[in-house]
Design an enzyme around this catalytic site. Structure first.
Site, PDB file in Angstrom:
ATOM      1  N   LEU A 112      49.410  43.230  35.518  1.00 53.75           N
ATOM      2  CA  LEU A 112      47.843  43.421  35.594  1.00 53.75           C
ATOM      3  C   LEU A 112      47.554  43.407  37.366  1.00 53.75           C
ATOM      4  CD1 LEU A 112      46.029  41.099  33.178  1.00 53.75           C
ATOM      5  CD2 LEU A 112      46.717  43.321  32.900  1.00 53.75           C
ATOM      6  N   ASP A 113      46.621  44.301  37.655  1.00 56.46           N
ATOM      7  CA  ASP A 113      46.279  44.568  38.951  1.00 56.46           C
ATOM      8  C   ASP A 113      45.750  43.353  39.461  1.00 56.46           C
ATOM      9  OD1 ASP A 113      46.922  47.412  38.571  1.00 56.46           O
ATOM     10  OD2 ASP A 113      44.766  48.020  38.474  1.00 56.46           O
ATOM     11  N   LYS A 114      45.937  43.176  41.033  1.00 51.08           N
ATOM     12  CA  LYS A 114      45.331  42.208  41.573  1.00 51.08           C
ATOM     13  C   LYS A 114      43.820  41.735  41.055  1.00 51.08           C
ATOM     14  CE  LYS A 114      45.017  39.970  46.274  1.00 51.08           C
ATOM     15  NZ  LYS A 114      45.353  40.057  47.672  1.00 51.08           N
ATOM     16  N   ARG A 199      42.097  52.251  35.506  1.00 48.13           N
ATOM     17  CA  ARG A 199      41.319  52.933  36.475  1.00 48.13           C
ATOM     18  C   ARG A 199      41.401  54.387  36.807  1.00 48.13           C
ATOM     19  NH1 ARG A 199      39.957  47.884  39.255  1.00 48.13           N
ATOM     20  NH2 ARG A 199      41.538  46.325  38.392  1.00 48.13           N
TER      21      ARG A 199
END
Ligand code: URA
Length: 244
Positions: A112-114, A199
């Site tokens: 998962l992204d930051k 995104r």
């Protein structure tokens, strides 16, 4: 008949992150390692490694960690990175220190992204990891997102079309399911795991993701009683739900 595996106590415990072999030897000499209540004072001795060892062995009075096949469910907080080596706060920092020293290593199942929160799995089981991220399995992942601009109502069909292209890619995305919750809030279910996929999907339809939170993987939901930054081990039944 398959032979029951044996291992030297120092080698086994060292691979589980309890210290170097010398450190394990010192623990044993000090009587801090017990099996069925009796101290094991010589860490060079071999031990039969059976699945019930964690219920029988104590280190400093605490139960031994699982031998292998750990699947950890973490409610990933914002601001932490899914990496073993990047600078800054890492998701691994949340786990007990010795777990970061285990061999085989514990790794995140996908990333998962930051700035994405929610359901993140980690495991020391390489086969399981590959089964979950394999594109052939089409495991569903559901994200709750808030958007910078109001949805215009065309996104659902565009995401479901199987023809949406992400910038810089040559292959269209597999169909994905969008459920609008409000003008600027939606649930999106995807079966692929492309880089920054959610995104970039919203960017492809002229919007911008402001917040992103993963709620579900397969049929496994993020438990409501697991606060951000908290984790627990999955049961066998919960692991099966990933693939259900
Ligand atoms: N899609 C993204 O864009 N980011 C994530 O962290 C997960 C899915």
């Amino acid at each position: 008949m398959a032979k029951t595996p044996t291992s030297r106590i120092d080698k086994l415990l060292s691979s589980m992150g309890y210290g170097s072999r010398n450190e394990v030897a010192r623990l044993a000499k000090a009587g801090r390692i017990t099996l069925d209540g009796a101290p094991l004072d010589d860490a060079t001795k071999r031990l039969t490694v059976t699945g019930d060892l964690p219920t029988r062995m104590r280190i400093n009075g605490a139960r031994l960690d699982p031998l292998t096949g750990m699947v950890i469910l973490l409610n990933k907080p914002l601001g932490m990175t899914c990496s073993h080596k990047e600078a800054g706060a890492l998701v691994y920092d949340i786990l007990p220190l010795r777990w970061r020293l285990r061999n085989p290593a514990i790794s995140t199942i996908g990333r998962l992204d930051k700035q994405t929160s929610g359901l993140l799995l980690l495991t020391d089981d390489g086969d399981l990891l590959h089964r979950v991220i394999s594109p052939k399995r089409h495991i569903r992942k559901t994200y709750r997102t808030t958007l910078a601009r109001p949805l215009d109502g065309t996104e659902k069909d565009r995401f479901a079309s199987g023809q949406l292209m992400l910038e810089g890619e040559a292959k269209p995305l597999a169909p994905a399911a969008l459920e609008m919750l409000s003008q600027t809030e939606a649930l999106l279910t995807v079966t692929e795991g492309r880089y920054h996929q959610v995104r970039r999907m919203f960017a492809a339809v002229g919007n911008h993701v402001e917040t992103l939170h993963r709620e579900t993987l397969g049929r496994l939901d993020l438990p409501e009683d697991l606060p951000p930054g908290q984790w627990r081990l999955l049961t066998t039944e919960e692991i099966a739900r990933i693939f259900a």
